[in-house]
Write an enzyme that holds these catalytic residues in place. Structure first.
Site, mmCIF file in Angstrom:
data_model
loop_
_atom_site.group_PDB
_atom_site.id
_atom_site.type_symbol
_atom_site.label_atom_id
_atom_site.label_comp_id
_atom_site.label_asym_id
_atom_site.label_seq_id
_atom_site.Cartn_x
_atom_site.Cartn_y
_atom_site.Cartn_z
ATOM 1 N N TYR A 16 0.826 -1.217 0.000
ATOM 2 C CA TYR A 16 0.000 0.000 0.000
ATOM 3 C C TYR A 16 0.853 1.258 0.000
ATOM 4 C CZ TYR A 16 -4.434 -2.366 0.383
ATOM 5 O OH TYR A 16 -5.535 -3.126 0.110
ATOM 6 N N TYR A 143 -14.665 -4.489 2.739
ATOM 7 C CA TYR A 143 -13.280 -4.900 2.460
ATOM 8 C C TYR A 143 -13.071 -6.280 3.082
ATOM 9 C CZ TYR A 143 -8.280 -5.410 2.410
ATOM 10 O OH TYR A 143 -7.018 -5.904 2.196
ATOM 11 N N ASP A 235 -17.395 -11.995 8.593
ATOM 12 C CA ASP A 235 -15.955 -11.733 8.498
ATOM 13 C C ASP A 235 -15.531 -10.986 9.759
ATOM 14 O OD1 ASP A 235 -13.426 -10.806 8.071
ATOM 15 O OD2 ASP A 235 -13.842 -9.820 6.157
ATOM 16 N N LYS A 264 -6.461 -11.293 12.067
ATOM 17 C CA LYS A 264 -5.754 -10.218 12.799
ATOM 18 C C LYS A 264 -5.461 -10.461 14.298
ATOM 19 C CE LYS A 264 -6.552 -6.532 9.619
ATOM 20 N NZ LYS A 264 -7.564 -6.629 8.552
HETATM 21 C C1 LIG Z 1 -7.627 -7.058 7.108
HETATM 22 C C2 LIG Z 1 -8.924 -7.673 6.761
HETATM 23 C C3 LIG Z 1 -8.989 -8.767 5.891
HETATM 24 C C4 LIG Z 1 -7.779 -9.345 5.201
HETATM 25 O O1 LIG Z 1 -6.870 -9.847 6.105
HETATM 26 P P1 LIG Z 1 -5.315 -9.978 5.669
HETATM 27 O O2 LIG Z 1 -4.690 -10.763 6.758
HETATM 28 O O3 LIG Z 1 -4.807 -8.564 5.591
HETATM 29 O O4 LIG Z 1 -5.273 -10.653 4.356
HETATM 30 C C5 LIG Z 1 -10.220 -9.342 5.656
HETATM 31 N N1 LIG Z 1 -11.339 -8.845 6.242
HETATM 32 C C6 LIG Z 1 -11.310 -7.795 7.072
HETATM 33 C C7 LIG Z 1 -12.574 -7.309 7.689
HETATM 34 C C8 LIG Z 1 -10.108 -7.151 7.336
HETATM 35 O O5 LIG Z 1 -10.078 -6.079 8.130
#
Ligand SMILES: *Cc1c(COP(=O)(O)O)cnc(C)c1O
Length: 421
Positions: A16, A143, A235, A264
Site C-alpha cells: 500500500y 473490504y 468476516d 488479525k
Molecule cells: C484485514 C482484513 C482482511 C484481510 O486480512 P489480511 O490478513 O490482511 O489478508 C479481511 N477482512 C477484514 C474485515 C479485514 O479487516
C-alpha cells in the site's frame, strides 16, 4: 543497523505504498507494550495496533515464552494426514468462545485466505448438494482482503480498479438503515434462488472507512437470509477477539452465522494465522465416498504450530478478567471523548463501537488520497503517535493494554490537531 533506510529502499517494495512519493520508512528496532522504539531513539504509541492486529502489547513476555517453547518442540509439520497438539487445543479454545453453532475449524494463514476458504465452502456446499447457487451478496463498501476472491467480494474502489474486469460478479447492497431495511430484505428475496451466501463485516466496515451500523439491523438481515436459505459469512477478521467491546461482533446479535472468519487478533498480533469456522450442516455437505466432494484447499503453512501456540497464548491472555476489564475501560474512555468532541465544527460523524472510535475531518477532499490524510499522519508522528487516517477519516484502535494516560495524550493531540488544521 547502519543506513537501514537506504538498504531498505534499495531492495524492498512496501505494501500500500507509492514508492516514488512515499516518505521513507521508519526503522523500528524494538516493541514493548503499546510502544514502538525507533532506531534514532524515539518512542511511538501504536494507536492502530500495527494494522489492527495487536491486542496485548508488543513483545509480550508470555507470548514470547510460548513461541520459544514451541520453536524448541515442533516448528512445523504438514497438516494433511497429520495433526499436532497446538492445532487441536486452539480449535477447542476457539469453539469454546465463538457462537455455539460453529462446530469445525479450518486453518489457513491470513485474513484473505480465511475469506477465500469461506467463499469456497459456501459455493461448494451448494455444488455438492447439486443446487445451482453461485451469486454472492456483499456490502458496497466492504473490504475482505486483497487476494482475487476476497477482492471480488469487496467494494469496487481505486484499489480494485486495475482488476475490476476480472473480478467475478457480486450483488452489492447498501449498509442497513431503519429506512432501507425492508428494501434490502426484498432485494435478498428477489435474488434468493441464485444466492450462495451473504458475506459481511459485522458492525464495522474497517478499511471501507470505519463505517458502523446497528447490530439490530444486522440481526434482521441475518435472520432474513436464514429464512431465504442464503448462507451467511461473518468476516470477524478485524472485529474478532474483543475489538467491539464483546469477544466477537456476533455476540451483539442473536442470529448465528453459518461461517466465521478470523485472523488479525487471533494470535494477539504476533504471527500470521487464519481460521474459518463453520456449522456441522456445512461440514456434512462435504462428507462423501465421492472424492470430488472434498474441500480441495490448503496452504504450505496451514496450522503452523508456532502460530497456533501463539494463538493459544493470546487466548489465555484474552480470557483473563484483566483483559476484559481493559477492553471496557478503553470503551468507556472513548465514549467520554466522543461526547466531548461530537459537536466540534471541524468534525462530522463521530462514532464508536467498543475499542474503536472514528470521526471525519470536515473537508471537501474525502478520498483515500486526500492531503489532510498526510497532514494528520505526519502531525501525529511528530507527536509520537501512530495514527493512520483513511482519507479524512481518523480512528483510534489501540492495544487493550493502553494506559489511561496514553489515551488522554492521544485525545489531547487530536484536540491540538483540531486547532491547527
Ligand atoms: C484485514 C482484513 C482482511 C484481510 O486480512 P489480511 O490478513 O490482511 O489478508 C479481511 N477482512 C477484514 C474485515 C479485514 O479487516
Amino acid at each position: 543497523m547502519n543506513n537501514l533506510v537506504e538498504r531498505d529502499l534499495d531492495k524492498i517494495w512496501h505494501p500500500y505504498t507509492q514508492m516514488k512519493t512515499a516518505a521513507k520508512p521508519i526503522p523500528i528496532i524494538k516493541g514493548e507494550g503499546v510502544y514502538l522504539y525507533t532506531a534514532d531513539g524515539g518512542k511511538l504509541i501504536d494507536a492502530v495496533s500495527s494494522w489492527w492486529v495487536n491486542l496485548h502489547g508488543h513483545s509480550h513476555p508470555y507470548i514470547a515464552q510460548k513461541a520459544f517453547e514451541q520453536l524448541q518442540t515442533l516448528e512445523h509439520v504438514i497438516f494433511a494426514g497429520f495433526t499436532h497438539p497446538q492445532a487441536v487445543k486452539l480449535a477447542e479454545n476457539l469453539l469454546s468462545i465463538i457462537p455455539d453453532n460453529q462446530k469445525k475449524i479450518f486453518y489457513s494463514d491470513n485474513g484473505s485466505t480465511a475469506i477465500e476458504v469461506a467463499l469456497k465452502m459456501c459455493l461448494q456446499y451448494w455444488f455438492n448438494k447439486g443446487v445451482h447457487r453461485q451469486k454472492i451478496l456483499a456490502f458496497k463498501d466492504a473490504y475482505h482482503g486483497d487476494t482475487f476472491g476476497a477482492m471480488a467480494v469487496s467494494g469496487r474502489s481505486a484499489w480494485t480498479a486495475p482488476f475490476d474486469s476480472l473480478l467475478f460478479d457480486v450483488e452489492f447492497i447498501d449498509l442497513p438503515t431503519k429506512e432501507n431495511l425492508e428494501d434490502l430484505k426484498s432485494q435478498i428475496s428477489n435474488l434468493k434462488s441464485d444466492l450462495a451466501c451473504f458475506i459481511f463485516e459485522p458492525l464495522i466496515l474497517g478499511s471501507g472507512g470505519m463505517l458502523m451500523y446497528d447490530a439490530k439491523l444486522l440481526n434482521e438481515l441475518m435472520l432474513h437470509c436464514r429464512h431465504e436459505n442464503v448462507l451467511t459469512i461473518a468476516d470477524e477478521v478485524m472485529t474478532g477477539f474483543g475489538r467491539t467491546g464483546k469477544l466477537f461482533a456476533m455476540d451483539h446479535v442473536t442470529a448465528e452465522p453459518d461461517i466465521m472468519c478470523f485472523s488479525k487478533g487471533l494470535t494477539g498480533g504476533t504471527m500470521a494465522l487464519g481460521v474459518t469456522s463453520c456449522t456441522d450442516e456445512i461440514y456434512q455437505a462435504f462428507l462423501s465416498d465421492d472424492k470430488m466432494k472434498t474441500l480441495f484447499h490448503g496452504h504450505s503453512f496451514t496450522a503452523n504450530p508456532i502460530a497456533c501456540a501463539v494463538a493459544n497464548a493470546s487466548f489465555d491472555l484474552l480470557t483473563k478478567p484483566e483483559t476484559l476489564a481493559n477492553i471496557q475501560r478503553v470503551e468507556q474512555k472513548h465514549q467520554t471523548f466522543k461526547q466531548a468532541i461530537e459537536n466540534h465544527p471541524k468534525l462530522k460523524n463521530v462514532r464508536q463501537t467498543g475499542t474503536i472510535i472514528a470521526f471525519e475531518w470536515n473537508t471537501d477532499a474525502t478520498s483515500y488520497f486526500s492531503n489532510i490524510r498526510d497532514l494528520l499522519y505526519n502531525f501525529f508522528l511528530e507527536q509520537g503517535i501512530i495514527l493512520r487516517p483513511l482519507g479524512n477519516i481518523l480512528y483510534i484502535l489501540p492495544p487493550y493494554c493502553i494506559s489511561d494516560d496514553d489515551l488522554d495524550y492521544i485525545y489531547e493531540k487530536i484536540r491540538l490537531a483540531l486547532e491547527k488544521f
